[in-house]
Enzyme design. Structure first.
Site, short mmCIF file in Angstrom:
data_model
loop_
_atom_site.label_atom_id
_atom_site.label_comp_id
_atom_site.label_asym_id
_atom_site.label_seq_id
_atom_site.Cartn_x
_atom_site.Cartn_y
_atom_site.Cartn_z
N TYR A 1 0.83 -1.22 0.00
CA TYR A 1 0.00 0.00 0.00
C TYR A 1 0.86 1.27 0.00
CZ TYR A 1 1.62 -0.08 4.73
OH TYR A 1 2.46 -0.11 5.81
N GLY A 2 2.19 1.09 0.03
CA GLY A 2 3.07 2.25 0.21
C GLY A 2 4.08 2.39 -0.91
N THR A 3 5.35 2.50 -0.52
CA THR A 3 6.40 2.76 -1.50
C THR A 3 6.69 1.56 -2.40
OG1 THR A 3 8.15 2.13 0.04
CG2 THR A 3 7.52 4.45 0.01
N LEU A 4 6.07 0.40 -2.10
CA LEU A 4 6.28 -0.79 -2.94
C LEU A 4 5.28 -0.88 -4.10
CD1 LEU A 4 7.03 -3.47 -0.17
CD2 LEU A 4 8.66 -2.60 -1.85
N GLU B 1 11.65 -4.22 5.29
CA GLU B 1 10.65 -3.50 6.09
C GLU B 1 10.97 -3.54 7.58
OE1 GLU B 1 8.73 -1.62 4.62
OE2 GLU B 1 8.52 -2.43 2.61
#
Ligand code: PCA
Length: 159
Positions: A7-10, A82
């Site tokens: 849901y983020g920088t990935l 992470e």
């Protein structure tokens, strides 16, 4: 093999997506888009402007993201990247499918159907982070102006 919801920088178009397709980290296949069934606060925090999904179910928004199939090697890489278990923790969560790549995983999931995947959320957040603005669809380049800073671009003494 495991399924991971990012849901983020990935996510696609975000600054760390390429790491999932670096074959020296393992194997990744895009399966589709989804949102969390539960609401969570998704905030941008810390000196690196990192997106954090605070593990406080029921607060915030349903979070939009992408489901990937990864091999064991990639899962280990992602856990390490992470900072599991101190920074984030990886937990299984229920997701509502938005769009599925037909046949990508030998099955087709209809929009609206419920599935499960791992995601990285945190219980080890600073109390003041619960007061930050929340997002439902992270974009590092959004008009919040809090572009994610790659860790390796900062001096070593900053933590
Ligand atoms: N990377 C993981 C968790 C937060 C982040 O920036 C992700 O994209 O899901």
């Amino acid at each position: 093999m495991a399924r991971v919801f990012v849901y983020g920088t990935l996510k696609k178009g975000q600054p760390n997506n390429y790491r999932m397709f670096d074959t020296s980290n393992g194997k990744t296949e895009f399966l589709g888009t989804a949102k969390t069934v539960e609401k969570f606060p998704l905030v941008i925090a810390g000196i690196y402007n990192v997106p954090y999904l605070l593990n406080i179910p029921g607060q915030g928004n349903q979070i939009h993201g992408e489901i990937y199939k990864v091999d064991e090697k990639m899962l280990e890489f992602l856990d390490d990247f992470e900072g599991v278990p101190t920074h984030y923790q990886r937990t299984l969560n229920k997701l509502e499918v938005k769009e599925w790549v037909a046949g990508a995983d030998g099955e087709t999931l209809e929009p609206g159907s419920i599935t499960e995947a791992y995601l990285y959320s945190t219980k080890t957040y600073k109390p003041e982070w619960t007061k930050l603005p929340t997002y439902d669809n992270y974009d590092s380049y959004g008009d919040h102006g809090l572009k994610a800073i790659p860790a390796n671009s900062l001096p070593a003494y900053v933590d």
